[in-house]
Design a protein around this motif. Structure first.
Motif, PDB file in Angstrom:
ATOM      1  N   ARG A 158     -31.880  25.904 136.484  1.00  0.00           N
ATOM      2  CA  ARG A 158     -33.070  25.984 137.361  1.00  0.00           C
ATOM      3  C   ARG A 158     -34.261  25.310 136.699  1.00  0.00           C
ATOM      4  O   ARG A 158     -34.994  24.558 137.334  1.00  0.00           O
ATOM      5  CB  ARG A 158     -33.418  27.444 137.632  1.00  0.00           C
ATOM      6  N   SER A 159     -34.417  25.590 135.425  1.00  0.00           N
ATOM      7  CA  SER A 159     -35.596  25.023 134.774  1.00  0.00           C
ATOM      8  C   SER A 159     -35.474  23.505 134.661  1.00  0.00           C
ATOM      9  O   SER A 159     -36.477  22.785 134.774  1.00  0.00           O
ATOM     10  CB  SER A 159     -35.838  25.762 133.455  1.00  0.00           C
ATOM     11  N   ALA A 160     -34.249  22.982 134.481  1.00  0.00           N
ATOM     12  CA  ALA A 160     -34.077  21.515 134.454  1.00  0.00           C
ATOM     13  C   ALA A 160     -34.445  20.902 135.810  1.00  0.00           C
ATOM     14  O   ALA A 160     -35.142  19.881 135.883  1.00  0.00           O
ATOM     15  CB  ALA A 160     -32.623  21.179 134.101  1.00  0.00           C
ATOM     16  N   VAL A 161     -34.010  21.541 136.883  1.00  0.00           N
ATOM     17  CA  VAL A 161     -34.329  21.009 138.223  1.00  0.00           C
ATOM     18  C   VAL A 161     -35.840  21.068 138.452  1.00  0.00           C
ATOM     19  O   VAL A 161     -36.453  20.096 138.919  1.00  0.00           O
ATOM     20  CB  VAL A 161     -33.576  21.792 139.326  1.00  0.00           C
ATOM     21  N   GLU A 162     -36.447  22.202 138.087  1.00  0.00           N
ATOM     22  CA  GLU A 162     -37.898  22.341 138.296  1.00  0.00           C
ATOM     23  C   GLU A 162     -38.663  21.291 137.507  1.00  0.00           C
ATOM     24  O   GLU A 162     -39.632  20.702 138.002  1.00  0.00           O
ATOM     25  CB  GLU A 162     -38.358  23.746 137.867  1.00  0.00           C
TER      26      GLU A 162
END
Ligand code: GGG
Length: 320
Positions: A287-291
């Motif tokens: 999730r943090s990579a996508v964000e």
């Protein structure tokens, strides 16, 4: 032993975005991927859009990653949701920093009934008249409500149209409210048409909304438009022992084959799959990579950029 993940790209851009999510899953965990086909192309070739072995695979794999359904959606995605024993379709919609959104404060989760309503396929067209039988049961409404009480013990909204569909939406609303009362969970009912307006005008008012089947489909697509597009919304079909994870978007025939589909929704669906399999740290990292990519990385044209799927995929993989 590694967990088995069924991979079913389906139609159109499904075969462009699902491999990105598989690469991401492969980067964060030890999984065995088993690929299977379903959809319009399979139907054209074999006469059936959902081969028995594909359905059986979804029913037995630890989790399934699905891409997109096209014209044969009713014969593909509905039986797959059934094969994994799901009864709720969890659809989070939130605005991301850096992405232009009509409603930057929207951060909502739809808990959509996933087994009945107008989706039972009980339709007849004859002599200039078409009819549809809508089925709503206390059992299905009750188990959705139980799920919602666990998911949002601080309370939730219930979307309905019980002032017109008194028996079907009436039963749905009465049952959900009764379960919530038994559990001591506060609820607020909201007419689904009014909710569409409120979502646009006061999006911050809503956090978790329980909906009948079709209403959940429509309202979550509306929410997608409010946060920047369908390329951003993941979903989880869960409730049973297995789960099916898929972007909210369909096959997007208008851009299929151009290499410009936004993989974010599918990668975020893979993050939901990781949560389902109890790989919370890996899910958070994905999730943090996508964000992070959405904030300052390359963007596909739906988000105003000119990057292709591959470029966005590489950026996500670099940041996982
Ligand atoms: N990946 C979701 C998908 O293929 N959506 C196309 C569609 O027709 N969906 C109907 C639904 O979600 O009930």
């Amino acid at each position: 032993m590694s967990e088995e993940i069924a991979v079913i790209p389906g139609d159109g851009i499904g075969s462009e975005v699902v491999p990105v999510a598989v690469d991401v899953l492969d980067a964060v965990g030890d999984f065995e991927f088993v690929h299977a086909d379903a959809g319009d192309a399979v139907a054209a070739e074999t006469g059936t859009p959902l081969p028995a072995e594909t359905r059986a695979l979804a029913a037995s794999a630890d989790a399934t990653l699905f891409g997109a359904a096209g014209e044969t959606a009713a014969d593909v995605v509905l039986p797959l949701r059934d094969a994994v024993g799901s009864f709720v379709n969890v659809r989070p919609a939130r605005a991301y920093p850096g992405v232009d959104a009509l409603c930057p404060e929207l951060d909502i989760v739809f808990l959509r009934e996933n087994t009945e309503g107008v989706y039972t396929g009980d339709e007849v067209r004859e002599d200039g008249r078409a009819t549809l039988t809508r089925v709503v049961t206390e059992d299905a409404s009750r188990r959705l409500a139980e799920y919602a009480c666990d998911y949002a013990p601080e309370g939730f909204h219930v979307a309905h149209k019980a002032n017109v569909m008194r028996e079907t939406d009436g039963l749905f609303l009465d049952t959900v409210e009764a379960v919530a009362r038994e559990r001591g969970v506060p609820t607020e009912s909201v007419l689904m048409d009014a909710l569409a307006t409120h979502l646009c005008l006061s999006p911050g008012e809503f956090e978790v909304v329980v909906t009948p089947n079709l209403a959940g489909d429509v309202l979550s697509d509306l929410a997608a438009g409010l946060v920047g597009g369908l390329g951003l919304l993941p979903s989880a079909n869960i409730g049973g022992e297995r789960g099916l994870f898929e972007p909210v978007h369909g096959s997007a025939p208008d851009i299929a084959g151009e290499g410009i589909a936004n993989p974010a929704a599918t990668v975020l669906s893979a993050a939901m799959l990781l949560d389902f399999l109890d790989h919370g740290d890996a899910a958070a990292s994905v999730r943090s990579a996508v964000e992070s990519v959405l904030a300052d990385g390359p963007r596909t044209p739906d988000l105003g950029g000119d990057a292709g799927t591959d470029e966005v995929a590489d950026a996500i993989l670099d940041r996982v």
